[in-house]
Motif scaffolding. Structure first.
Motif, PDB file in Angstrom:
ATOM      1  N   GLY A  65       0.829  -1.195   0.000  1.00 23.29           N
ATOM      2  CA  GLY A  65       0.000   0.000   0.000  1.00 23.29           C
ATOM      3  C   GLY A  65       0.864   1.246   0.000  1.00 23.29           C
ATOM      4  N   TYR A  66       0.434   2.260  -0.762  1.00 25.49           N
ATOM      5  CA  TYR A  66       1.140   3.534  -0.843  1.00 25.49           C
ATOM      6  C   TYR A  66       0.427   4.555   0.042  1.00 25.49           C
ATOM      7  CZ  TYR A  66       3.896   2.282  -5.051  1.00 25.49           C
ATOM      8  OH  TYR A  66       4.780   1.719  -5.948  1.00 25.49           O
ATOM      9  N   LEU A  67       1.131   5.093   1.020  1.00 25.57           N
ATOM     10  CA  LEU A  67       0.588   6.141   1.868  1.00 25.57           C
ATOM     11  C   LEU A  67       1.045   7.500   1.353  1.00 25.57           C
ATOM     12  CD1 LEU A  67       0.987   4.679   5.461  1.00 25.57           C
ATOM     13  CD2 LEU A  67      -1.132   5.518   4.447  1.00 25.57           C
ATOM     14  N   GLY A  68       0.093   8.388   1.108  1.00 30.72           N
ATOM     15  CA  GLY A  68       0.416   9.712   0.617  1.00 30.72           C
ATOM     16  C   GLY A  68       1.009  10.593   1.702  1.00 30.72           C
ATOM     17  N   VAL A  69       2.168  11.206   1.426  1.00 26.41           N
ATOM     18  CA  VAL A  69       2.834  12.107   2.373  1.00 26.41           C
ATOM     19  C   VAL A  69       3.304  13.345   1.615  1.00 26.41           C
ATOM     20  CG1 VAL A  69       3.561  10.242   3.906  1.00 26.41           C
ATOM     21  CG2 VAL A  69       5.072  10.964   2.053  1.00 26.41           C
ATOM     22  N   ASP A  70       3.632  14.386   2.350  1.00 25.60           N
ATOM     23  CA  ASP A  70       4.046  15.625   1.682  1.00 25.60           C
ATOM     24  C   ASP A  70       5.545  15.685   1.401  1.00 25.60           C
ATOM     25  OD1 ASP A  70       4.983  16.018   4.240  1.00 25.60           O
ATOM     26  OD2 ASP A  70       3.640  17.698   4.688  1.00 25.60           O
ATOM     27  N   ARG A  98       7.420  10.694  -6.317  1.00 27.96           N
ATOM     28  CA  ARG A  98       8.580  10.174  -5.593  1.00 27.96           C
ATOM     29  C   ARG A  98       8.097   9.151  -4.561  1.00 27.96           C
ATOM     30  NH1 ARG A  98      13.842  11.450  -5.262  1.00 27.96           N
ATOM     31  NH2 ARG A  98      14.989  11.396  -3.275  1.00 27.96           N
ATOM     32  N   PHE A  99       8.874   8.094  -4.358  1.00 26.27           N
ATOM     33  CA  PHE A  99       8.444   7.036  -3.446  1.00 26.27           C
ATOM     34  C   PHE A  99       9.635   6.460  -2.700  1.00 26.27           C
ATOM     35  CE2 PHE A  99      10.102   4.511  -6.832  1.00 26.27           C
ATOM     36  CZ  PHE A  99      10.391   3.260  -6.313  1.00 26.27           C
ATOM     37  N   ALA A 100       9.319   5.780  -1.594  1.00 23.48           N
ATOM     38  CA  ALA A 100      10.308   4.990  -0.854  1.00 23.48           C
ATOM     39  C   ALA A 100       9.579   3.802  -0.248  1.00 23.48           C
ATOM     40  CB  ALA A 100      10.974   5.812   0.245  1.00 23.48           C
ATOM     41  N   VAL A 101      10.229   2.650  -0.238  1.00 18.67           N
ATOM     42  CA  VAL A 101       9.671   1.456   0.395  1.00 18.67           C
ATOM     43  C   VAL A 101      10.259   1.356   1.798  1.00 18.67           C
ATOM     44  CG1 VAL A 101       9.346  -1.035   0.253  1.00 18.67           C
ATOM     45  CG2 VAL A 101       9.522   0.318  -1.850  1.00 18.67           C
ATOM     46  N   VAL A 102       9.378   1.254   2.794  1.00 19.22           N
ATOM     47  CA  VAL A 102       9.815   1.219   4.189  1.00 19.22           C
ATOM     48  C   VAL A 102       9.127   0.058   4.914  1.00 19.22           C
ATOM     49  CG1 VAL A 102      10.273   3.694   4.257  1.00 19.22           C
ATOM     50  CG2 VAL A 102       8.016   2.847   4.918  1.00 19.22           C
ATOM     51  N   ALA A 103       9.601  -0.211   6.120  1.00 24.40           N
ATOM     52  CA  ALA A 103       8.974  -1.221   6.979  1.00 24.40           C
ATOM     53  C   ALA A 103       8.828  -0.648   8.375  1.00 24.40           C
ATOM     54  CB  ALA A 103       9.804  -2.500   7.018  1.00 24.40           C
ATOM     55  N   ASP A 104       7.730  -0.987   9.038  1.00 25.42           N
ATOM     56  CA  ASP A 104       7.535  -0.511  10.407  1.00 25.42           C
ATOM     57  C   ASP A 104       8.432  -1.325  11.359  1.00 25.42           C
ATOM     58  OD1 ASP A 104       6.203  -2.899  11.254  1.00 25.42           O
ATOM     59  OD2 ASP A 104       4.254  -2.109  10.659  1.00 25.42           O
ATOM     60  N   PHE A 110       5.411  -1.037   3.617  1.00 27.67           N
ATOM     61  CA  PHE A 110       4.488  -0.177   2.894  1.00 27.67           C
ATOM     62  C   PHE A 110       5.313   0.852   2.132  1.00 27.67           C
ATOM     63  CE2 PHE A 110       5.094   1.491   7.132  1.00 27.67           C
ATOM     64  CZ  PHE A 110       5.193   2.870   6.994  1.00 27.67           C
ATOM     65  N   VAL A 111       4.652   1.692   1.356  1.00 24.50           N
ATOM     66  CA  VAL A 111       5.340   2.655   0.509  1.00 24.50           C
ATOM     67  C   VAL A 111       4.923   4.068   0.891  1.00 24.50           C
ATOM     68  CG1 VAL A 111       5.726   3.424  -1.871  1.00 24.50           C
ATOM     69  CG2 VAL A 111       5.416   0.986  -1.382  1.00 24.50           C
ATOM     70  N   LEU A 112       5.897   4.968   0.946  1.00 25.71           N
ATOM     71  CA  LEU A 112       5.636   6.398   1.104  1.00 25.71           C
ATOM     72  C   LEU A 112       5.615   7.022  -0.283  1.00 25.71           C
ATOM     73  CD1 LEU A 112       8.236   6.999   3.949  1.00 25.71           C
ATOM     74  CD2 LEU A 112       5.754   6.824   4.251  1.00 25.71           C
ATOM     75  N   PHE A 113       4.632   7.880  -0.550  1.00 21.81           N
ATOM     76  CA  PHE A 113       4.499   8.410  -1.908  1.00 21.81           C
ATOM     77  C   PHE A 113       4.063   9.863  -1.893  1.00 21.81           C
ATOM     78  CE2 PHE A 113       1.843   9.319  -5.648  1.00 21.81           C
ATOM     79  CZ  PHE A 113       2.765   9.075  -6.654  1.00 21.81           C
ATOM     80  N   HIS A 114       4.639  10.637  -2.801  1.00 26.21           N
ATOM     81  CA  HIS A 114       4.197  12.009  -3.037  1.00 26.21           C
ATOM     82  C   HIS A 114       4.135  12.234  -4.537  1.00 26.21           C
ATOM     83  CE1 HIS A 114       3.513  16.262  -2.401  1.00 26.21           C
ATOM     84  NE2 HIS A 114       4.457  16.525  -3.295  1.00 26.21           N
ATOM     85  N   GLY A 115       2.960  12.627  -5.029  1.00 22.68           N
ATOM     86  CA  GLY A 115       2.784  12.836  -6.452  1.00 22.68           C
ATOM     87  C   GLY A 115       3.403  14.132  -6.937  1.00 22.68           C
ATOM     88  N   ASP A 116       3.661  14.195  -8.249  1.00 20.42           N
ATOM     89  CA  ASP A 116       4.238  15.397  -8.838  1.00 20.42           C
ATOM     90  C   ASP A 116       3.296  16.589  -8.775  1.00 20.42           C
ATOM     91  OD1 ASP A 116       6.655  14.264  -9.385  1.00 20.42           O
ATOM     92  OD2 ASP A 116       6.256  13.860 -11.495  1.00 20.42           O
ATOM     93  N   THR A 117       1.992  16.320  -8.667  1.00 19.99           N
ATOM     94  CA  THR A 117       1.020  17.396  -8.501  1.00 19.99           C
ATOM     95  C   THR A 117       0.353  17.245  -7.145  1.00 19.99           C
ATOM     96  OG1 THR A 117      -0.896  16.222  -9.404  1.00 19.99           O
ATOM     97  CG2 THR A 117       0.570  17.293 -10.984  1.00 19.99           C
ATOM     98  N   TYR A 193       2.221  -7.995   8.564  1.00 16.18           N
ATOM     99  CA  TYR A 193       2.017  -7.516   7.190  1.00 16.18           C
ATOM    100  C   TYR A 193       0.721  -6.726   7.099  1.00 16.18           C
ATOM    101  CZ  TYR A 193      -1.440 -11.269   6.590  1.00 16.18           C
ATOM    102  OH  TYR A 193      -2.543 -12.089   6.723  1.00 16.18           O
ATOM    103  N   TRP A 194       0.610  -5.937   6.042  1.00 18.52           N
ATOM    104  CA  TRP A 194      -0.622  -5.234   5.706  1.00 18.52           C
ATOM    105  C   TRP A 194      -1.443  -6.081   4.739  1.00 18.52           C
ATOM    106  CZ3 TRP A 194      -2.799  -0.874   7.566  1.00 18.52           C
ATOM    107  CH2 TRP A 194      -1.999  -0.004   8.330  1.00 18.52           C
ATOM    108  N   LEU A 195      -2.744  -6.165   5.003  1.00 16.28           N
ATOM    109  CA  LEU A 195      -3.680  -6.890   4.147  1.00 16.28           C
ATOM    110  C   LEU A 195      -4.704  -5.904   3.606  1.00 16.28           C
ATOM    111  CD1 LEU A 195      -4.679  -9.767   3.205  1.00 16.28           C
ATOM    112  CD2 LEU A 195      -6.235  -9.676   5.171  1.00 16.28           C
ATOM    113  N   TYR A 196      -4.988  -5.991   2.306  1.00 12.69           N
ATOM    114  CA  TYR A 196      -5.896  -5.031   1.665  1.00 12.69           C
ATOM    115  C   TYR A 196      -7.149  -5.742   1.158  1.00 12.69           C
ATOM    116  CZ  TYR A 196      -1.670  -2.387   2.101  1.00 12.69           C
ATOM    117  OH  TYR A 196      -0.558  -1.773   2.626  1.00 12.69           O
TER     118      TYR A 196
END
Length: 248
Positions: A65-70, A98-104, A110-117, A193-196
């Motif tokens: 899962g991608y979590l939106g961050v600033d 831009r993204f990064a794959v991280v683990a708690d 999970f993934v950290l993500f910030h869109g170009d817009t 793990y995360w389940l969706y």
């Protein structure tokens, strides 16, 4: 501002087989694309892109899962400072974000993500077929993890649901509404793990599609608050996922 899941990605050793499975089971259509790691498949619910798929031969199948961050770089450092890990350092996806794959701290990735817009991508209507219905953290100790996620992403506790010997199921999300739950179990996976949960028209017909397409039902269907029914399943390549829908 509280973070929410904005994208979902299946990493699988066999993209062609996984595409055939999920289009039948969930009802998604697909669109060919490309990414930093090569060919990329986009899953769509109607006209809305909701997730993607990347073929990687040397890793187990699974959903991220991608979590939106600033600020992806800053949040990656915060996850690491909280006891987590940076699995893939921040990287740009040209024209996307831009993204990064991280683990708690307990290993759930999970993934950290910030869109170009700054514009939020359009989403399908809540609980419509093919949309995300719920995000669930299977933890070794959910209370410790909540104390990590809450300050990072602005989440608060919502309903606390007793589960008998299994303890409690804690729903969470932005102050306005719950978007998922946490509890202390991580079977059948070897680590947290995360389940969706993906929405389907009817849970019983979806169950039959899972089995007919070569997947495995792990639990359910069973009822959840609000009148829906859920099941947990595994795709033919080993990826864990869940479905939510009505019965009858």
């Amino acid at each position: 501002m509280a973070s929410d899941f904005v994208w979902f990605e299946l990493v699988t050793p066999d993209a062609k087989a996984a595409e055939a499975f999920y289009t039948v089971v969930v009802g998604w259509t697909t669109e060919a694309s490309s990414g930093p790691a090569g060919p990329y498949t986009i899953f769509k619910a109607g006209e809305f892109p909701v997730g993607g798929m990347l073929e990687m031969k040397d890793v187990p199948a699974g959903w991220l899962g991608y979590l939106g961050v600033d600020d992806v770089d800053a949040f990656a450092k915060k996850v690491e400072a909280a006891g987590g890990a940076i699995c893939k350092p921040p990287e740009d996806i040209p024209g996307v974000g831009r993204f990064a794959v991280v683990a708690d701290p307990q290993g759930a990735m999970f993934v950290l993500f910030h869109g170009d817009t700054n514009d939020a991508p359009p989403r399908p209507a809540p609980m419509s077929p093919g949309s995300l219905g719920w995000s669930e953290l299977h933890a070794a100790d959910w209370e410790k993890l909540f104390d990590v996620y809450a300050p990072l992403f602005g989440w608060v506790k919502h309903d606390t649901v007793p589960m008998g010997e299994m303890g409690v199921y804690q729903t969470f999300g932005p102050p306005a509404a719950a978007i998922g739950g946490m509890f202390n179990t991580y079977a059948p996976a070897p680590s947290p793990y995360w389940l969706y949960y993906f929405c389907v028209d009817g849970i019983d017909s979806a169950l039959e599609r899972v089995k007919a397409a070569g997947g495995q039902i792990l639990t359910g269907p069973h009822p959840v608050p609000g009148g829906a029914w859920v099941l947990n399943a595994q795709d033919p390549q080993g990826g864990l996922f869940a479905l939510v829908g009505q019965r009858g």
